[in-house]
Design a protein around this motif. Structure first.
Motif, short mmCIF file in Angstrom:
data_model
loop_
_atom_site.label_atom_id
_atom_site.label_comp_id
_atom_site.label_asym_id
_atom_site.label_seq_id
_atom_site.Cartn_x
_atom_site.Cartn_y
_atom_site.Cartn_z
N GLU A 62 0.94 -0.98 0.23
CA GLU A 62 0.21 0.22 0.02
C GLU A 62 0.97 1.16 -0.04
OE1 GLU A 62 -3.55 0.56 -0.16
OE2 GLU A 62 -3.69 -2.29 -0.24
N LYS A 64 0.63 5.51 0.84
CA LYS A 64 0.07 6.51 0.57
C LYS A 64 0.82 7.40 -0.25
CE LYS A 64 -1.50 4.13 4.44
NZ LYS A 64 -3.10 3.76 3.98
N SER B 140 -9.59 2.05 -6.14
CA SER B 140 -10.38 2.32 -4.99
C SER B 140 -9.36 1.16 -3.84
CB SER B 140 -11.39 2.94 -5.60
OG SER B 140 -11.94 2.81 -3.38
N GLY B 141 -8.95 1.18 -3.27
CA GLY B 141 -9.00 -0.29 -1.77
C GLY B 141 -10.35 -0.98 -2.04
N GLU B 142 -11.11 -0.53 -1.69
CA GLU B 142 -12.09 -0.60 -1.31
C GLU B 142 -13.01 -1.27 -2.64
OE1 GLU B 142 -13.46 2.48 0.13
OE2 GLU B 142 -10.79 2.31 1.85
N SER B 143 -13.23 -1.59 -3.69
CA SER B 143 -13.64 -1.60 -4.30
C SER B 143 -13.62 -2.90 -4.83
CB SER B 143 -13.24 -0.37 -6.37
OG SER B 143 -12.03 -0.82 -6.64
N TYR B 146 -10.87 -3.20 -7.67
CA TYR B 146 -9.45 -3.68 -6.83
C TYR B 146 -9.52 -5.09 -6.52
CZ TYR B 146 -6.22 -3.88 -2.74
OH TYR B 146 -4.82 -3.91 -2.06
N HIS B 164 0.22 -0.20 -4.57
CA HIS B 164 -1.31 0.59 -4.75
C HIS B 164 -1.31 1.87 -3.89
CE1 HIS B 164 -5.56 0.62 -3.10
NE2 HIS B 164 -5.64 0.37 -4.40
N HIS B 166 -3.89 4.23 -3.04
CA HIS B 166 -6.14 4.07 -2.78
C HIS B 166 -6.52 5.59 -3.52
CE1 HIS B 166 -9.33 3.84 -0.71
NE2 HIS B 166 -9.64 5.15 -0.55
N GLN B 168 -9.72 8.12 -4.62
CA GLN B 168 -11.16 7.74 -4.94
C GLN B 168 -11.75 8.23 -6.30
OE1 GLN B 168 -13.10 9.06 -2.40
NE2 GLN B 168 -11.94 8.71 -0.69
N SER B 177 -6.95 12.84 -6.61
CA SER B 177 -5.87 11.88 -6.22
C SER B 177 -5.63 11.41 -7.60
CB SER B 177 -7.26 10.86 -5.23
OG SER B 177 -8.63 10.45 -6.19
N ARG B 199 -11.58 0.98 -12.37
CA ARG B 199 -12.94 1.30 -11.83
C ARG B 199 -14.06 0.67 -11.81
NH1 ARG B 199 -16.93 6.01 -10.28
NH2 ARG B 199 -18.29 4.03 -10.41
#
Lengths: 72, 415
Positions: A62, A64, B140-143, B146, B164, B166, B168, B177, B199
């Motif tokens: 990951e 940032k 997006s890490g929540e998608s 992904y 990766h 992350h 929006q 972003s 996405r």
């Protein structure tokens, strides 16, 4: 040739060299001595590639990034 | 009642708008009309509905959404009266097309603009590394996109490092972003051999960031090749068009960036087999070549032998002809000899005959034979006497008879 765990091979290079050897065999007037050398090298590369193919996991890091921070 | 100066009045109105009436600005929806750009800096247009019209103003750098007459839009801005002209207008900060038609139209306009600029040119699209070691993933890490991407990646290939970032992918912060993520990877190129922006699918509104000019330009100017995979197969975005390779879905993006382990394994096995069989074929060919050589050698020798045989036959035929010639010559010689002998014999016989005749003739001339017949030869002084005058009386003469002789003396000479 054996591949050590930390000794990461460049799969792309090995594979392309292997393809090059096939091409050589299939397109050129094969010199027998050279052919035997390439034959041996080809088998070695095939073995190396097979070893690399045994790697199953992909590692995810990951990263940032603060938005707007890197506007260089 | 207080009398305002004109300046005071306009200042009051502007302050009332911005501080009291619309402290957060105003959103007005209407149809664009008389849209024009002056000096490539200032944008003027009217926003209208069935009954009213309001004047709008914006700067080119601020209003990035392409507009055109007839487009239904929501504009966000602040009403303002210009002191110098007394003109009232809304200073527009941004505009959003309203409804599918307008969104589609705005999309088309931007697409045309970027296309004209060459952002979609096939010539600039770069090939991807066939076997990337590092992948930069912008998602997006929540998608679901992904997790789909990583799942398919893992199914296909291993030993890859995924870096990766992350982001929006929807809403106000999406554009910023995403462009920041691109900037990050491009300042740290060691993090990725290929970038994947992905996405899930959505409406044109959801995909806004992927259709924005800034994101399109970020993809375009990335030094690292970019694969863009948005939503489901039917979704398309401007980022797709700019990408070096367009993927139809997040899973498809994974299929594009890494090869299939099984296929490569088969290719490697195939390679070993092909090299082996090429080697075998080569050996066989070489043996065949030796065989051919031997055959050729053989046939050369055979040819030589057979030609020798031919010559021998020719020679013997010639010899035979020669022999025949000799034989016939011999026969001829025999014939000739025979003829010669026979002619010699007849010649000899003739000669003999003639000799006998001659002998007979000659024997008639022999004096002995004449003497036999009674004649006599008279010699005087050793010489045959043919004339009486050659002697005188009392000379001695010899008389030869057939048998014996006489010595006489001439007694008389007769005339």
């Amino acid at each position: 040739m054996t591949v050590k765990k930390n000794d990461k091979i460049d799969f792309g290079k090995s594979f392309e060299e292997l393809e090059g050897i096939i091409e050589w065999f299939e397109s050129e007037e094969v010199d027998l001595d050279e052919g035997i050398k390439k034959f041996e090298r080809g088998l070695e590369l095939a073995k190396t590639c097979k070893e690399r193919l045994k790697e199953v996991e992909n590692k995810v890091n990951e990263i940032k990034v603060k938005f707007g921070e890197i506007e260089e | 009642m207080k009398a305002y100066t004109v300046t005071e009045f306009i200042e009051f109105l502007n302050a009332a708008f911005s501080e009291a009436v619309f402290p957060e600005g105003v959103t007005i929806e209407g149809e664009v009309a008389e849209y024009r750009v002056s000096q490539n800096k200032w944008i003027w247009f009217l926003l209208k509905d069935e009954e009213s019209v309001v004047s709008c103003f914006a700067t080119v750098w601020q209003l990035r959404t392409p507009l055109e007459d007839g487009m239904q839009v929501k504009v966000f801005g602040m009403p303002k009266v210009y002191p110098k002209s007394g003109k009232f207008s809304v200073v527009v900060e941004r505009a959003e097309p309203v409804g599918a038609g307008a969104l589609r139209r705005a999309f088309e306009l931007l697409k045309k603009k970027l296309g004209d600029e060459g952002l979609f040119d096939a010539a600039r699209k770069r090939p991807l590394s066939r076997f990337p070691e590092r992948i930069g993933l912008i998602a997006s890490g929540e998608s679901a996109a992904y997790s789909d991407f990583l799942r398919i990646l893992g199914n296909r290939w291993g030993g890859v490092e995924v870096n990766h970032v992350h982001v929006q992918v929807q809403g106000q912060d999406a554009e910023r972003s995403i462009t920041s993520a691109f900037a990050h990877f491009n300042t740290h190129p060691e993090l990725a051999d290929v970038l994947v922006l992905t996405r899930g699918g959505g409406s044109l509104e959801d995909l806004h960031a992927f259709n924005s000019e800034d994101v399109a330009r970020a993809v375009f100017s990335s030094k690292i090749p970019v694969v863009v995979g948005v939503g489901h197969e039917r979704d398309e975005s401007l980022a797709d068009y700019v990408a070096d390779v367009r993927a139809s879905t997040p899973s498809n993006a994974a299929e594009i960036v890494v090869p299939d382990r099984g296929e490569i394994e088969a290719a490697v096995d195939g390679a070993a087999r092909r090299i082996g069989s090429a080697m075998e074929r080569e050996m066989r060919e070489r043996l065949a070549r030796v065989d051919r050589f031997v055959h050729r050698l053989e046939s050369v020798v055979m040819n030589a032998v057979s030609s020798f045989r031919h010559r021998l036959r020719d020679f013997s035929a010639a010899m035979k002809t020669f022999g025949d010639g000799i034989a016939s010559m011999q026969r001829a010689r025999i014939r000739l000899t025979e003829r010669l002998v026979s002619s010699a014999t007849s010649w000899a016989n003739r000669l003999t005959g003639r000799l006998l005749a001659d002998e007979r003739l000659l024997s008639g001339l022999d004096p002995e034979n004449v003497l036999k017949r009674g004649y006599a030869i008279v010699r005087a002084g050793g010489r045959a006497l043919k004339d009486a005058d050659a002697v005188r009386v009392s000379d001695n003469i010899d008389i030869r008879l057939h048998r014996g002789g006489l010595a006489a003396t001439v007694t008389e000479v007769k005339e």
